[in-house]
Design a protein around this motif. Sequence first.
Motif, short mmCIF file in Angstrom:
data_model
loop_
_atom_site.label_atom_id
_atom_site.label_comp_id
_atom_site.label_asym_id
_atom_site.label_seq_id
_atom_site.Cartn_x
_atom_site.Cartn_y
_atom_site.Cartn_z
N THR A 141 2.77 -5.00 -12.53
CA THR A 141 2.40 -4.82 -11.12
C THR A 141 2.20 -3.34 -10.83
O THR A 141 3.05 -2.51 -11.16
CB THR A 141 3.49 -5.38 -10.19
N SER A 142 1.08 -3.03 -10.18
CA SER A 142 0.80 -1.64 -9.84
C SER A 142 1.60 -1.22 -8.61
O SER A 142 2.24 -2.05 -7.95
CB SER A 142 -0.70 -1.47 -9.54
N GLU A 143 1.55 0.06 -8.30
CA GLU A 143 2.13 0.53 -7.05
C GLU A 143 1.28 0.03 -5.88
O GLU A 143 0.09 -0.25 -6.04
CB GLU A 143 2.17 2.07 -7.04
N ALA A 144 1.89 -0.10 -4.72
CA ALA A 144 1.16 -0.56 -3.55
C ALA A 144 0.21 0.54 -3.06
O ALA A 144 0.52 1.73 -3.15
CB ALA A 144 2.12 -0.96 -2.44
N PHE A 145 -0.96 0.10 -2.58
CA PHE A 145 -1.92 1.04 -2.00
C PHE A 145 -2.52 0.42 -0.74
O PHE A 145 -2.59 -0.81 -0.62
CB PHE A 145 -3.01 1.41 -3.01
N ALA A 146 -2.93 1.25 0.18
CA ALA A 146 -3.44 0.78 1.47
C ALA A 146 -4.96 0.67 1.44
O ALA A 146 -5.65 1.50 0.85
CB ALA A 146 -3.01 1.73 2.58
N ALA A 147 -5.47 -0.38 2.11
CA ALA A 147 -6.91 -0.57 2.27
C ALA A 147 -7.16 -1.48 3.45
O ALA A 147 -6.61 -2.59 3.50
CB ALA A 147 -7.53 -1.16 1.00
N GLY A 148 -7.94 -1.01 4.43
CA GLY A 148 -8.31 -1.84 5.57
C GLY A 148 -7.16 -2.21 6.47
O GLY A 148 -7.22 -3.23 7.16
N GLY A 149 -6.09 -1.42 6.46
CA GLY A 149 -4.95 -1.70 7.32
C GLY A 149 -3.91 -2.61 6.70
O GLY A 149 -2.96 -3.02 7.38
N TYR A 150 -4.05 -2.92 5.41
CA TYR A 150 -3.09 -3.79 4.73
C TYR A 150 -2.68 -3.12 3.42
O TYR A 150 -3.39 -2.25 2.89
CB TYR A 150 -3.71 -5.17 4.43
N ASN A 151 -1.54 -3.54 2.89
CA ASN A 151 -1.06 -3.03 1.61
C ASN A 151 -1.39 -4.01 0.49
O ASN A 151 -1.23 -5.23 0.66
CB ASN A 151 0.45 -2.78 1.66
#
Length: 347
Positions: A232-242
């Motif tokens: 599992t990768s680290e969390a990243f933000a896109a479009g207002g969601y993680n």
Amino acid sequence: MFSHPRLSARPAHHRLLSCDCRRSALGALHKAYIELFTILLKLRMLKFCGIFKKKDLQEKKAGERTDRFTWMIDGFSTIANRGADTYYSGSFTACGFNWKLRLESVLEEDGEKYVGLYLSHDEADSKNSVIKAIYKLFIYDQLHAEHIQKEGEDYLHNKSHDGFCCKVAWNKFNSSKSGLLFNDCCIFGADVLEACKLDKGISESLSLNKDPTSRIYSWAIKDVSKSNVVLTSEAFAAGGYNWCILIYPNLATYKDSLGVFLRMDNAANLASKTRVYVEYSFCLLDIHNGKHQKLTGKSLFSSGSSGWGWNEFLSWKDVQNPSRGFLHNDTCIIDASVCVLGVDTIA
């Protein structure tokens, strides 16, 4: 040297005929054994899948769960020879509603061919109704019990009688080693866990973003071949969601394949009738030749369906092939592009 008087008394051609008869009998016995083994294996699978059920002497209440439905197709080659087509199972009842399984014999996505399985709502009065269902779809492995399955939540109504798709690559489905197609026989299944009809007059609204932007996240994965767990990768933000990326490196879940999925980290916080419409892609970099492996998809992410992707993003053999350039010092790089297109709401 002396010969036995009884044996020597029989003509040579008689002994040859007797030997031929024995060989013929043994051949027939071997053929019968193979046929019996095949029948027993099919019966074992049918019993495992739940086709043989004990009779229920008590009347089922509306909305009560029923046993898993299985659909066996014997003679699948007839379907395969006809090319791309749609097939439906008979109707079955689960959780108080009528359903059918829909089989797409050939699905084409990004130049790849798949066998696709859907659950269809089979209600006569479906024009003014919306059914919320949580269910599982199965494509059975008759040899190794490593079944392909997918579970999620969907809303089925007059404009969309079919829910999500459980699919498998055409080459894997037809491989004699996979067990998905055995002696020209395949078995599909569905297990409806929960289902309820929403009030009449329910409407669905899709609000699209005017200027959607993509977020590209690059992940370098070390010691890929040595891993025996989901990465599992680290969390990243896109479009207002993680978001995060899940990698299945030749695990038992998706044997002989690299599975790649996009997961919404905060999907549990979404309202039950809200789904986020997302376009996403994964690109596995070929650092030697520049012939990258890229797949693109669009899906609705919700609290019940928080992850989407490909269980056979690329064969594990191709991943490890030195000439393909995907691995360097047992490290691979995958780029994920995520673009939130809008929000779908059932009010």
